[in-house]
Design a protein around this motif. Sequence first.
Motif, PDB file in Angstrom:
ATOM      1  N   ILE A  78       0.952  -1.252   0.071  1.00  0.00           N
ATOM      2  CA  ILE A  78       0.021  -0.088  -0.001  1.00  0.00           C
ATOM      3  C   ILE A  78       0.779   1.230   0.000  1.00  0.00           C
ATOM      4  N   MET A  79       0.867   2.121  -1.088  1.00  0.00           N
ATOM      5  CA  MET A  79       1.535   3.338  -1.135  1.00  0.00           C
ATOM      6  C   MET A  79       0.967   4.433  -1.280  1.00  0.00           C
ATOM      7  N   VAL A  80       1.393   5.645  -1.373  1.00  0.00           N
ATOM      8  CA  VAL A  80       0.707   7.046  -1.479  1.00  0.00           C
ATOM      9  C   VAL A  80       1.468   7.674  -2.468  1.00  0.00           C
ATOM     10  N   ALA A  81       0.906   8.390  -3.457  1.00  0.00           N
ATOM     11  CA  ALA A  81       1.589   9.167  -4.506  1.00  0.00           C
ATOM     12  C   ALA A  81       1.730  10.577  -4.150  1.00  0.00           C
ATOM     13  N   LEU A  82       2.577  11.205  -4.269  1.00  0.00           N
ATOM     14  CA  LEU A  82       2.840  12.567  -4.016  1.00  0.00           C
ATOM     15  C   LEU A  82       2.649  13.521  -5.274  1.00  0.00           C
ATOM     16  N   GLY A  83       1.968  14.664  -5.317  1.00  0.00           N
ATOM     17  CA  GLY A  83       1.921  15.388  -6.420  1.00  0.00           C
ATOM     18  C   GLY A  83       0.846  15.070  -7.581  1.00  0.00           C
ATOM     19  N   GLY A  84       0.983  14.748  -8.726  1.00  0.00           N
ATOM     20  CA  GLY A  84       0.072  14.568  -9.620  1.00  0.00           C
ATOM     21  C   GLY A  84       0.150  15.785 -10.807  1.00  0.00           C
ATOM     22  N   TRP A  85      -0.788  15.715 -11.776  1.00  0.00           N
ATOM     23  CA  TRP A  85      -0.696  16.885 -12.523  1.00  0.00           C
ATOM     24  C   TRP A  85      -1.374  18.154 -12.167  1.00  0.00           C
ATOM     25  N   ALA A  86      -0.824  19.147 -12.650  1.00  0.00           N
ATOM     26  CA  ALA A  86      -0.604  20.433 -11.848  1.00  0.00           C
ATOM     27  C   ALA A  86      -0.332  20.814 -10.711  1.00  0.00           C
ATOM     28  N   ASP A  87       0.433  19.785  -9.911  1.00  0.00           N
ATOM     29  CA  ASP A  87       0.827  19.959  -8.524  1.00  0.00           C
ATOM     30  C   ASP A  87       2.636  19.720  -8.666  1.00  0.00           C
ATOM     31  N   ASN A  88       3.223  20.733  -9.204  1.00  0.00           N
ATOM     32  CA  ASN A  88       4.755  20.547  -9.142  1.00  0.00           C
ATOM     33  C   ASN A  88       5.456  21.683  -8.072  1.00  0.00           C
ATOM     34  N   GLY A  89       4.535  22.472  -7.560  1.00  0.00           N
ATOM     35  CA  GLY A  89       5.054  23.534  -6.949  1.00  0.00           C
ATOM     36  C   GLY A  89       5.922  23.405  -5.796  1.00  0.00           C
ATOM     37  N   GLY A  90       5.463  22.194  -4.904  1.00  0.00           N
ATOM     38  CA  GLY A  90       6.176  21.784  -3.759  1.00  0.00           C
ATOM     39  C   GLY A  90       7.368  21.119  -4.078  1.00  0.00           C
ATOM     40  N   PHE A  91       7.600  20.365  -5.354  1.00  0.00           N
ATOM     41  CA  PHE A  91       8.572  19.582  -5.599  1.00  0.00           C
ATOM     42  C   PHE A  91       9.794  20.826  -6.088  1.00  0.00           C
ATOM     43  N   SER A  92       9.326  21.852  -6.732  1.00  0.00           N
ATOM     44  CA  SER A  92      10.201  22.830  -7.372  1.00  0.00           C
ATOM     45  C   SER A  92      10.882  23.479  -5.871  1.00  0.00           C
ATOM     46  N   THR A  93       9.993  23.800  -4.925  1.00  0.00           N
ATOM     47  CA  THR A  93      10.401  24.235  -3.979  1.00  0.00           C
ATOM     48  C   THR A  93      11.389  23.367  -2.766  1.00  0.00           C
ATOM     49  N   ALA A  94      10.968  22.011  -3.081  1.00  0.00           N
ATOM     50  CA  ALA A  94      11.903  21.130  -2.371  1.00  0.00           C
ATOM     51  C   ALA A  94      13.340  21.191  -2.799  1.00  0.00           C
ATOM     52  N   VAL A  95      13.492  21.340  -4.120  1.00  0.00           N
ATOM     53  CA  VAL A  95      14.901  21.112  -4.761  1.00  0.00           C
ATOM     54  C   VAL A  95      15.670  22.315  -4.650  1.00  0.00           C
ATOM     55  N   ALA A  96      15.248  23.398  -4.190  1.00  0.00           N
ATOM     56  CA  ALA A  96      15.897  24.777  -4.003  1.00  0.00           C
ATOM     57  C   ALA A  96      17.185  24.688  -3.630  1.00  0.00           C
ATOM     58  N   SER A  97      17.518  23.865  -2.304  1.00  0.00           N
ATOM     59  CA  SER A  97      18.755  23.839  -1.832  1.00  0.00           C
ATOM     60  C   SER A  97      19.132  22.324  -1.521  1.00  0.00           C
ATOM     61  N   ASN A  98      20.187  21.970  -0.942  1.00  0.00           N
ATOM     62  CA  ASN A  98      20.480  20.774  -0.333  1.00  0.00           C
ATOM     63  C   ASN A  98      19.669  20.561   0.909  1.00  0.00           C
ATOM     64  N   ASP A  99      19.579  21.697   1.646  1.00  0.00           N
ATOM     65  CA  ASP A  99      18.892  21.520   3.019  1.00  0.00           C
ATOM     66  C   ASP A  99      17.330  21.451   2.767  1.00  0.00           C
ATOM     67  N   SER A 100      16.838  22.000   1.757  1.00  0.00           N
ATOM     68  CA  SER A 100      15.340  21.802   1.445  1.00  0.00           C
ATOM     69  C   SER A 100      15.212  20.462   0.985  1.00  0.00           C
ATOM     70  N   ILE A 101      16.172  19.803   0.319  1.00  0.00           N
ATOM     71  CA  ILE A 101      16.028  18.430  -0.239  1.00  0.00           C
ATOM     72  C   ILE A 101      15.916  17.537   0.999  1.00  0.00           C
ATOM     73  N   ASN A 102      16.838  17.669   1.949  1.00  0.00           N
ATOM     74  CA  ASN A 102      16.890  16.947   3.034  1.00  0.00           C
ATOM     75  C   ASN A 102      15.530  16.826   4.023  1.00  0.00           C
ATOM     76  N   THR A 103      15.245  18.204   4.028  1.00  0.00           N
ATOM     77  CA  THR A 103      13.901  18.404   4.967  1.00  0.00           C
ATOM     78  C   THR A 103      12.743  17.767   4.408  1.00  0.00           C
ATOM     79  N   TYR A 104      12.660  17.809   3.021  1.00  0.00           N
ATOM     80  CA  TYR A 104      11.570  17.313   2.245  1.00  0.00           C
ATOM     81  C   TYR A 104      11.492  15.705   2.368  1.00  0.00           C
ATOM     82  N   ALA A 105      12.757  15.238   2.171  1.00  0.00           N
ATOM     83  CA  ALA A 105      13.042  13.809   2.382  1.00  0.00           C
ATOM     84  C   ALA A 105      12.532  13.117   3.654  1.00  0.00           C
ATOM     85  N   LYS A 106      12.917  13.923   4.770  1.00  0.00           N
ATOM     86  CA  LYS A 106      12.632  13.376   6.028  1.00  0.00           C
ATOM     87  C   LYS A 106      11.191  13.510   6.442  1.00  0.00           C
TER      88      LYS A 106
END
Length: 373
Positions: A78-106
Amino acid sequence: MRSTLIAGFLAAQAAALRNVMYVDEWHYSSLPSSDLVSSVTHAIMAFAPSETFNSGSSFNPFMSVESFRALFPSSTKIMVALGGWADNGGFSTAVASNDSINTYAKNVAAMVQSMGYDGVDIDWEYPGGDGADYKTTPNSQRTGEIDTFPILLKAIRDAIGADKVLSIAVPGLARDMIAYTADKGPSIFEPVDMVNIMTYDLMNRRDNVTKHHTSIQGSLEAVNNYIDIGMNASKGNLGIAFYSKYFYTDPASDCATQPLGCATVLLEDAQGQDTGKSGAVTLETSPEVSDSVALASWSTAKANGITDKEAGGQYYWDSTHNIFWTWDTPDLITQKFTDIIANKSLGGVMAWSLGEDSLNWSELKAISAGVSA
């Protein structure tokens, strides 16, 4: 000789083929009985908003994980999908820096653990551009995501651990594979367990001539594109759509003579907005379609559909309403198991989405037969 090899491959591998089903929040009131989902290996709830995990805030799924799990065999992941069509803003914010990437992943890992999921699907449409906002945020402003996308995937893998499933949903159209390059491919595919290839929507409102939105030929081309940039075929899942798509055609175009390759009316305006001249009809008992003309036309299309045997797609042009239809059939799904999944040694199949096939579950049954053959 070829048919013998394919049959041998299916006999040896069918038991191990993945059967991945997305279940979306708009179509879950009529889901199939337990016997029809006995072959489902992974069920993915869609969607959790992508921006949720920038801050660590919680989200409320449309169904509890426990209730969702009870719909499937005990072995189903049983899994959960993140995002979907027209929902890329959170990902773009997540990859802004190494710190934001690690925060997102955690934060993703914490959610998976606390809510009891067996894995997570990253449905970013799309890293590097060509998303729903491509007119307001041009691709030229998102080139950095090509480098940071694989870094995000590696961080999520490290955070959730090796015992959880990590998958990605990837575009079927070559023009949308901006971040999926020969250079970046290996680092994208290495941390993930599954690659859900969206081998549908191969025609959309950004096109101006008719073609199949899903077909054997188009799907095989998409699969080859990913193998060519380093995807291990065993990680790939072939995408199946439980819906038909329609497009209004230009009355001045000779669609009667050439229904495939026929000019459409304007389907998307200069701002990237839908003109209302294209859409989808799910394979449900009572599909919700705002365009009553298209809905009535669908009945005619279903009854008179034509199989393009060369390309491996189903289509119909409604001359009364100037509407072109394109969809999959159980027979074509069955053929995809031999011509694509066996031929390319893919790991399995995935479909969007389970509740959209409720008319008679014929597409679902074709998939179940294919993975169980």
